[in-house]
Write an enzyme that holds these catalytic residues in place. Sequence first.
Site, PDB file in Angstrom:
ATOM      1  N   HIS A   1      -1.171   1.672  -7.778  1.00  0.00           N
ATOM      2  CA  HIS A   1      -0.776   3.085  -7.686  1.00  0.00           C
ATOM      3  C   HIS A   1       0.527   3.231  -6.888  1.00  0.00           C
ATOM      4  O   HIS A   1       1.425   3.974  -7.294  1.00  0.00           O
ATOM      5  CB  HIS A   1      -1.852   3.900  -6.949  1.00  0.00           C
ATOM      6  CG  HIS A   1      -3.166   4.006  -7.639  1.00  0.00           C
ATOM      7  ND1 HIS A   1      -4.354   3.714  -7.019  1.00  0.00           N
ATOM      8  CD2 HIS A   1      -3.493   4.396  -8.895  1.00  0.00           C
ATOM      9  CE1 HIS A   1      -5.359   3.917  -7.854  1.00  0.00           C
ATOM     10  NE2 HIS A   1      -4.864   4.326  -9.012  1.00  0.00           N
TER      11      HIS A   1
ATOM     12  N   LYS B   1     -16.170  10.157 -12.785  1.00  0.00           N
ATOM     13  CA  LYS B   1     -16.255   9.195 -11.673  1.00  0.00           C
ATOM     14  C   LYS B   1     -16.985   9.754 -10.465  1.00  0.00           C
ATOM     15  O   LYS B   1     -16.836  10.933 -10.134  1.00  0.00           O
ATOM     16  CB  LYS B   1     -14.834   8.777 -11.235  1.00  0.00           C
ATOM     17  CG  LYS B   1     -14.130   7.871 -12.212  1.00  0.00           C
ATOM     18  CD  LYS B   1     -12.761   7.456 -11.683  1.00  0.00           C
ATOM     19  CE  LYS B   1     -11.999   6.616 -12.689  1.00  0.00           C
ATOM     20  NZ  LYS B   1     -10.589   6.432 -12.303  1.00  0.00           N
TER      21      LYS B   1
ATOM     22  N   ARG C   1      -1.716   0.250 -17.692  1.00  0.00           N
ATOM     23  CA  ARG C   1      -1.911  -1.177 -17.428  1.00  0.00           C
ATOM     24  C   ARG C   1      -1.996  -1.977 -18.717  1.00  0.00           C
ATOM     25  O   ARG C   1      -1.428  -3.050 -18.834  1.00  0.00           O
ATOM     26  CB  ARG C   1      -3.190  -1.405 -16.615  1.00  0.00           C
ATOM     27  CG  ARG C   1      -3.054  -1.053 -15.159  1.00  0.00           C
ATOM     28  CD  ARG C   1      -4.383  -0.988 -14.493  1.00  0.00           C
ATOM     29  NE  ARG C   1      -5.237  -0.011 -15.160  1.00  0.00           N
ATOM     30  CZ  ARG C   1      -6.389   0.427 -14.676  1.00  0.00           C
ATOM     31  NH1 ARG C   1      -6.839  -0.032 -13.540  1.00  0.00           N
ATOM     32  NH2 ARG C   1      -7.087   1.326 -15.328  1.00  0.00           N
TER      33      ARG C   1
ATOM     34  N   SER D   1      -9.166   0.689  -8.762  1.00  0.00           N
ATOM     35  CA  SER D   1      -9.886   1.123  -7.557  1.00  0.00           C
ATOM     36  C   SER D   1     -11.319   0.624  -7.596  1.00  0.00           C
ATOM     37  O   SER D   1     -11.869   0.207  -6.573  1.00  0.00           O
ATOM     38  CB  SER D   1      -9.879   2.653  -7.459  1.00  0.00           C
ATOM     39  OG  SER D   1      -8.563   3.131  -7.372  1.00  0.00           O
TER      40      SER D   1
HETATM   41  O1  PNS Z   1      -7.167   8.079 -11.577  1.00  0.00           O
HETATM   42  P1  PNS Z   1      -7.897   8.701 -12.747  1.00  0.00           P
HETATM   43  O2  PNS Z   1      -9.383   8.847 -12.418  1.00  0.00           O
HETATM   44  O3  PNS Z   1      -7.664   7.984 -14.038  1.00  0.00           O
HETATM   45  O4  PNS Z   1      -7.281  10.173 -12.899  1.00  0.00           O
HETATM   46  C1  PNS Z   1      -7.764  11.067 -13.881  1.00  0.00           C
HETATM   47  C2  PNS Z   1      -7.393  12.512 -13.509  1.00  0.00           C
HETATM   48  C3  PNS Z   1      -7.986  12.876 -12.146  1.00  0.00           C
HETATM   49  C4  PNS Z   1      -5.881  12.657 -13.454  1.00  0.00           C
HETATM   50  C5  PNS Z   1      -7.983  13.442 -14.633  1.00  0.00           C
HETATM   51  O5  PNS Z   1      -9.369  13.291 -14.679  1.00  0.00           O
HETATM   52  C6  PNS Z   1      -7.585  14.889 -14.430  1.00  0.00           C
HETATM   53  O6  PNS Z   1      -6.512  15.292 -14.806  1.00  0.00           O
HETATM   54  N1  PNS Z   1      -8.485  15.666 -13.773  1.00  0.00           N
HETATM   55  C7  PNS Z   1      -8.234  17.062 -13.457  1.00  0.00           C
HETATM   56  C8  PNS Z   1      -8.994  18.003 -14.382  1.00  0.00           C
HETATM   57  C9  PNS Z   1      -8.281  18.153 -15.710  1.00  0.00           C
HETATM   58  O7  PNS Z   1      -7.186  18.646 -15.791  1.00  0.00           O
HETATM   59  N2  PNS Z   1      -8.950  17.660 -16.769  1.00  0.00           N
HETATM   60  C10 PNS Z   1      -8.442  17.739 -18.115  1.00  0.00           C
HETATM   61  C11 PNS Z   1      -7.446  16.633 -18.407  1.00  0.00           C
HETATM   62  S1  PNS Z   1      -7.043  16.654 -20.076  1.00  0.00           S
END
Ligand code: PNS
Length: 160
Positions: A17, A41, A90, A128
């Site tokens: 990250h 998660k 990745r 993570s």
């Molecule tokens: O590090 P991650 O878990 O891959 O991040 C994913 C994250 C937190 C960026 C994604 O789940 C997100 O955008 N969450 C916020 C809620 C939202 O906007 N959801 C719709 C996305 S299309």
Amino acid sequence: MNIAICPGSFDPVTMGHIDIITRAAGMFDKLIVVVMNNAAKQCSFTPEERVAMIKKCVADHDNIEVDAFDGLLADYAAKRGARAIIKGLRAMSDFEYEFQMALANKKLNPDVETLFLTTAQQNMYLSSSMVKQIAGMGGDISGFVPSVILKDITDRIGNK
Ligand code: PNS
């Protein structure tokens, strides 16, 4: 001002990250790292703890802000006037999910573009959840996370 946001669950933030964050910070006037909720998660650290860990890791970068937001990424981008969402890729296995999110976010907020940065080769395998698994079994995670947050992670997850 050209503002970008780098969203993620960062539970915890890893070298992978930090590599993406610092490279993106070099491309924009301001980069906002935002700790968000990933519905799929279960997190080990609170959003406040995750923000504090990221802040320690980017303390020497003037144009990086760290924030937390509980809501839609598209709404946060609009609220902060961001032109881009930065995500790290990745492998091909990341692509389908990220592509889907990028399309959904574009539909929700047409003013913001999703940009993908390829991960550094040495971080291809890093995640993570892998860091938490290794720490939980008493393994050495010093090569996977910045040293300033090593103790924060082992105190919470490390094999006692
Ligand atoms: O590090 P991650 O878990 O891959 O991040 C994913 C994250 C937190 C960026 C994604 O789940 C997100 O955008 N969450 C916020 C809620 C939202 O906007 N959801 C719709 C996305 S299309």
